[in-house]
Motif scaffolding. Structure first.
Motif, short mmCIF file in Angstrom:
data_model
loop_
_atom_site.label_atom_id
_atom_site.label_comp_id
_atom_site.label_asym_id
_atom_site.label_seq_id
_atom_site.Cartn_x
_atom_site.Cartn_y
_atom_site.Cartn_z
N ARG A 84 0.64 -1.22 0.18
CA ARG A 84 -0.15 0.05 0.04
C ARG A 84 0.80 1.19 0.05
N ASN A 85 0.53 2.05 -0.91
CA ASN A 85 1.32 3.31 -1.09
C ASN A 85 0.11 4.46 -1.17
N VAL A 86 0.01 5.50 -0.30
CA VAL A 86 -1.02 6.43 -0.25
C VAL A 86 -0.31 7.59 -1.10
N SER A 87 -1.35 8.26 -1.84
CA SER A 87 -1.15 9.12 -2.84
C SER A 87 -2.23 10.50 -2.16
N SER A 88 -1.93 11.67 -2.44
CA SER A 88 -2.78 12.63 -2.12
C SER A 88 -2.70 13.87 -2.90
N SER A 89 -3.62 14.62 -3.08
CA SER A 89 -3.76 15.86 -3.84
C SER A 89 -3.57 16.90 -2.94
N THR A 90 -3.58 16.86 -1.67
CA THR A 90 -3.56 18.03 -0.69
C THR A 90 -2.31 18.02 0.17
N LYS A 91 -1.77 16.96 0.62
CA LYS A 91 -0.67 17.05 1.34
C LYS A 91 -0.10 15.73 1.55
N MET A 92 1.27 15.58 1.82
CA MET A 92 2.12 14.57 1.92
C MET A 92 1.48 13.79 3.26
N ILE A 93 1.53 12.41 3.22
CA ILE A 93 1.10 11.61 4.30
C ILE A 93 2.30 10.72 4.75
N LYS A 94 2.62 11.18 5.91
CA LYS A 94 3.88 10.44 6.40
C LYS A 94 3.53 9.40 7.71
N THR A 95 2.26 9.98 8.49
CA THR A 95 1.91 9.05 9.48
C THR A 95 0.26 8.87 9.45
N PRO A 96 -0.14 7.88 10.12
CA PRO A 96 -1.57 7.83 9.92
C PRO A 96 -2.47 9.29 10.58
N ALA A 97 -1.77 9.84 11.46
CA ALA A 97 -2.19 11.13 11.80
C ALA A 97 -2.66 12.21 10.81
N ASP A 98 -1.75 11.93 9.62
CA ASP A 98 -1.91 12.96 8.53
C ASP A 98 -3.14 12.78 7.71
N MET A 99 -3.88 11.38 7.75
CA MET A 99 -4.92 10.92 7.07
C MET A 99 -6.14 11.41 7.64
N GLN A 136 -9.60 14.31 -9.82
CA GLN A 136 -9.45 15.52 -10.57
C GLN A 136 -10.45 16.65 -10.04
N THR A 137 -11.48 16.35 -9.68
CA THR A 137 -12.45 17.16 -9.26
C THR A 137 -12.70 17.43 -7.71
N GLY A 138 -11.74 16.50 -7.05
CA GLY A 138 -11.85 16.74 -5.58
C GLY A 138 -12.96 15.94 -4.91
N VAL A 139 -13.61 15.10 -5.41
CA VAL A 139 -14.39 14.19 -4.70
C VAL A 139 -13.83 13.23 -3.64
N VAL A 140 -12.63 13.00 -3.89
CA VAL A 140 -11.57 12.35 -2.93
C VAL A 140 -10.32 13.07 -3.01
N ASP A 141 -9.58 13.05 -1.78
CA ASP A 141 -8.50 13.85 -1.56
C ASP A 141 -7.40 12.92 -2.17
N GLY A 142 -7.39 11.57 -1.96
CA GLY A 142 -6.41 10.69 -2.21
C GLY A 142 -6.75 9.20 -2.51
N GLN A 143 -5.83 8.35 -2.58
CA GLN A 143 -6.18 7.01 -3.03
C GLN A 143 -4.88 6.07 -2.43
N GLU A 144 -5.11 4.77 -2.50
CA GLU A 144 -3.79 3.89 -2.28
C GLU A 144 -3.77 2.97 -3.24
N THR A 145 -2.53 2.56 -4.04
CA THR A 145 -2.38 1.73 -4.95
C THR A 145 -0.80 1.45 -5.10
N ALA A 146 -0.38 0.43 -5.66
CA ALA A 146 0.87 0.20 -5.85
C ALA A 146 1.49 1.50 -6.74
N PRO A 147 2.80 1.96 -6.66
CA PRO A 147 3.26 3.09 -7.55
C PRO A 147 3.46 2.66 -8.98
N TYR A 148 3.47 1.51 -9.34
CA TYR A 148 3.45 1.18 -10.93
C TYR A 148 2.09 1.36 -11.34
N THR A 149 0.77 0.90 -10.55
CA THR A 149 -0.32 1.32 -10.81
C THR A 149 -0.80 2.80 -11.23
#
Length: 163
Positions: A84-99, A136-149
C-alpha cells in the motif's frame, strides 16, 4: 479428426478456469472464498521478499487448497508485487495522523473500507475505471495503490504527494 463434444467441453472448462484465476485480487476472490480476505489485511508483510517466501511456502499452499475447496478457484501463483502506497492531492502523508479528515478512495472491499476508517479518513468506494475524474474534481483527496499502478493510470497528474 474431430473431437468429441465432451473433449471440447473439458478444454473450454480448463481454459475458462485459467482465465478466471488470472487477474483477480484477494479482495475479489474473498467474495467466493472468505478465507482469501486474509491476504487483504493491511501491512501483514514487512517486505515483498518475505511475502513471496510466505506465499510460496506451506502457508500459501494451504491457503490455495482452502480457497479451492470453498470456491472451486485454484490459485496457481501469488503475485505480491507491491504494498500500500498512499497518494494525495492535498498534502504529504507520513503518519496515520496525516490522514485524519481526508476523503480516500477505496475498493468496495470491507477490509479496505475499515482500514481507511481506522486511520481517521473517510472511505469512498470508487471503481478503478472511474477513479481519475473524482481525483481531478476533488470528490476524494487521495487513494492507495501500488506505485506502478498509479503511473500506468497517470494518477500522478492529480496526486502530487505519494508516500
Amino acid at each position: 479428426m474431430s473431437r468429441s463434444v465432451n473433449s471440447i467441453e473439458k478444454h473450454v472448462a480448463i481454459f475458462w478456469s485459467i482465465e478466471m484465476v488470472g487477474g483477480l485480487n484477494a479482495g475479489h476472490i474473498s467474495s467466493y472464498a472468505p478465507i482469501a480476505s486474509v491476504l487483504e489485511l493491511p501491512y501483514s508483510f514487512p517486505s515483498t521478499a518475505i511475502a513471496r517466501k510466505v506465499l510460496d511456502g506451506d502457508f500459501g499452499k494451504s491457503l490455495s487448497d482452502k480457497i479451492a475447496e470453498a470456491s472451486g478457484i485454484r490459485i496457481l501463483s501469488y503475485l505480491p508485487s507491491a504494498f500500500r502506497n498512499v497518494s494525495s492531492s492535498t498534502k504529504m502523508i507520513k503518519t496515520p495522523a496525516d490522514m485524519v479528515g481526508m476523503k480516500m478512495r477505496t475498493q468496495q472491499i470491507p477490509i479496505h473500507v475499515e482500514m481507511v476508517k481506522s486511520l481517521g479518513a473517510s472511505p469512498t468506494p470508487i471503481a478503478w475505471a472511474e477513479l481519475y475524474s473524482p481525483l481531478q474534481t476533488g470528490v476524494v483527496d487521495g487513494q492507495e495503490t501500488a506505485p506502478y499502478t498509479m503511473l500506468m493510470a497517470n494518477l500522478q497528474e492529480e496526486q502530487h504527494h505519494s508516500a
